[in-house]
Design a protein around this motif. Structure first.
Motif, short mmCIF file in Angstrom:
data_model
loop_
_atom_site.label_atom_id
_atom_site.label_comp_id
_atom_site.label_asym_id
_atom_site.label_seq_id
_atom_site.Cartn_x
_atom_site.Cartn_y
_atom_site.Cartn_z
N LYS A 125 -16.11 -2.99 -1.46
CA LYS A 125 -17.30 -3.52 -0.78
C LYS A 125 -18.55 -3.33 -1.65
O LYS A 125 -19.37 -4.24 -1.77
N LYS A 126 -18.67 -2.16 -2.26
CA LYS A 126 -19.80 -1.93 -3.16
C LYS A 126 -19.78 -2.91 -4.33
O LYS A 126 -20.81 -3.48 -4.68
N LEU A 127 -18.60 -3.10 -4.92
CA LEU A 127 -18.48 -4.03 -6.04
C LEU A 127 -18.82 -5.45 -5.60
O LEU A 127 -19.54 -6.16 -6.30
N GLN A 128 -18.33 -5.85 -4.44
CA GLN A 128 -18.62 -7.19 -3.93
C GLN A 128 -20.12 -7.39 -3.75
O GLN A 128 -20.68 -8.43 -4.12
N GLN A 129 -20.80 -6.39 -3.19
CA GLN A 129 -22.26 -6.49 -3.01
C GLN A 129 -22.97 -6.59 -4.35
O GLN A 129 -23.87 -7.41 -4.52
N ASP A 130 -22.57 -5.76 -5.30
CA ASP A 130 -23.20 -5.80 -6.62
C ASP A 130 -22.92 -7.12 -7.33
O ASP A 130 -23.81 -7.69 -7.97
N LEU A 132 0.82 -1.22 0.00
CA LEU A 132 0.00 0.00 0.00
C LEU A 132 0.85 1.27 0.00
O LEU A 132 0.34 2.36 0.25
N GLN A 133 2.13 1.14 -0.29
CA GLN A 133 3.05 2.27 -0.16
C GLN A 133 2.70 3.48 -1.03
O GLN A 133 2.99 4.62 -0.66
N SER A 134 2.07 3.28 -2.15
CA SER A 134 1.75 4.43 -3.01
C SER A 134 0.34 4.98 -2.74
O SER A 134 -0.10 5.90 -3.43
N MET A 135 -0.34 4.45 -1.73
CA MET A 135 -1.68 4.92 -1.41
C MET A 135 -1.68 5.70 -0.10
O MET A 135 -1.02 5.32 0.86
N SER A 136 -2.47 6.76 -0.07
CA SER A 136 -2.68 7.50 1.17
C SER A 136 -3.71 6.74 2.01
O SER A 136 -4.36 5.80 1.53
N PHE A 137 -3.87 7.14 3.25
CA PHE A 137 -4.89 6.55 4.10
C PHE A 137 -6.26 6.70 3.44
O PHE A 137 -7.05 5.76 3.38
N ASP A 138 -6.55 7.90 2.92
CA ASP A 138 -7.84 8.15 2.27
C ASP A 138 -8.03 7.28 1.04
O ASP A 138 -9.13 6.82 0.76
N ASP A 139 -6.94 7.07 0.27
CA ASP A 139 -7.02 6.16 -0.88
C ASP A 139 -7.45 4.77 -0.43
O ASP A 139 -8.29 4.12 -1.06
N LEU A 142 -10.76 2.84 -1.53
CA LEU A 142 -10.69 1.55 -2.22
C LEU A 142 -11.48 0.49 -1.46
O LEU A 142 -12.23 -0.29 -2.06
N LEU A 143 -11.35 0.47 -0.14
CA LEU A 143 -12.11 -0.48 0.68
C LEU A 143 -13.61 -0.29 0.46
O LEU A 143 -14.35 -1.27 0.26
N HIS A 144 -14.05 0.95 0.46
CA HIS A 144 -15.47 1.25 0.25
C HIS A 144 -15.93 0.81 -1.14
O HIS A 144 -16.98 0.17 -1.29
N LEU A 145 -15.13 1.12 -2.16
CA LEU A 145 -15.51 0.76 -3.53
C LEU A 145 -15.51 -0.75 -3.74
O LEU A 145 -16.39 -1.29 -4.41
#
Length: 190
Positions: A163-168, A147-154, A158-161
């Motif tokens: 989860k949405k994809l998994q549900q869909d 995860l070195q190139s990702m910020s905390f917010d990234d 990504l976690l949120h997106l």
């Protein structure tokens, strides 16, 4: 090979001003468009994850997931095979093969369920718990590097997106209208 796969890292097929498109709006006739690129990238990422876990930790990604699931608080007494299968989203055959290897290595055991003698519980052994605890520093470093190139917010986004994809994805149900028909560019194996 389709142009969508060859160009999976290319820029998006629409101007940035349209970046707020929904899944239905993402579909572009150009070799499957963004959905093809997205699902192929997920496929690649899953394969890279499995390879890197095996190479760096000496266990499979599914073994890692099983150890993590069984080490959670409240699972000291184990969990049923079916609950574990559903939690990990793996096939019965895949999980059974992994559990057999983990039993051979002394990390898990399958014991009779106290309320239903026909069912079995999968339990992390003391040896398995010690193995899991020894992996923690390695896992932390794996996460840090991955995860070195990702910020905390990234990471949160990504976690949120995901989860949405998994549900869909879980609710996909192709109707008889689309069965048997092949959409142009929808096969990433072209």
């Amino acid at each position: 090979m389709s142009s969508a796969i060859r160009g999976a890292g290319d820029s998006l097929p629409w101007p940035e001003s349209q970046g707020g498109n929904t899944g239905a709006q993402m579909i572009v006739k150009e070799s499957g468009g963004v959905p093809n690129r997205l699902f192929f990238r997920l496929f690649q990422t899953g394969n890279v994850l499995q390879r890197q876990v095996q190479n760096e930790m000496g266990i499979s990604a599914v073994q890692w997931a099983v150890l993590g699931a069984l080490s959670r608080e409240g699972f000291e007494e184990g969990t049923s095979f079916n609950q574990l299968k559903e939690y990990l989203f793996v096939s019965r055959q895949n999980l059974d093969g992994v559990l057999k290897r983990m039993e051979r290595d002394g990390h898990v055991v399958r014991i009779p369920h106290p309320q239903d003698r026909r069912a079995r519980l999968v339990v992390l052994t003391d040896s398995g718990r010690q193995f899991w605890n020894r992996l923690q520093d390695t896992i932390t470093e794996f996460y840090r590097q991955a995860l070195q190139s990702m910020s905390f917010d990234d990471g949160v986004s990504l976690l949120h997106l995901l989860k949405k994809l998994q549900q869909d994805l879980s609710s996909v149900s192709l109707t008889s209208e689309t069965e048997g028909s092949v959409q142009e560019g929808a096969n990433p194996a072209d």
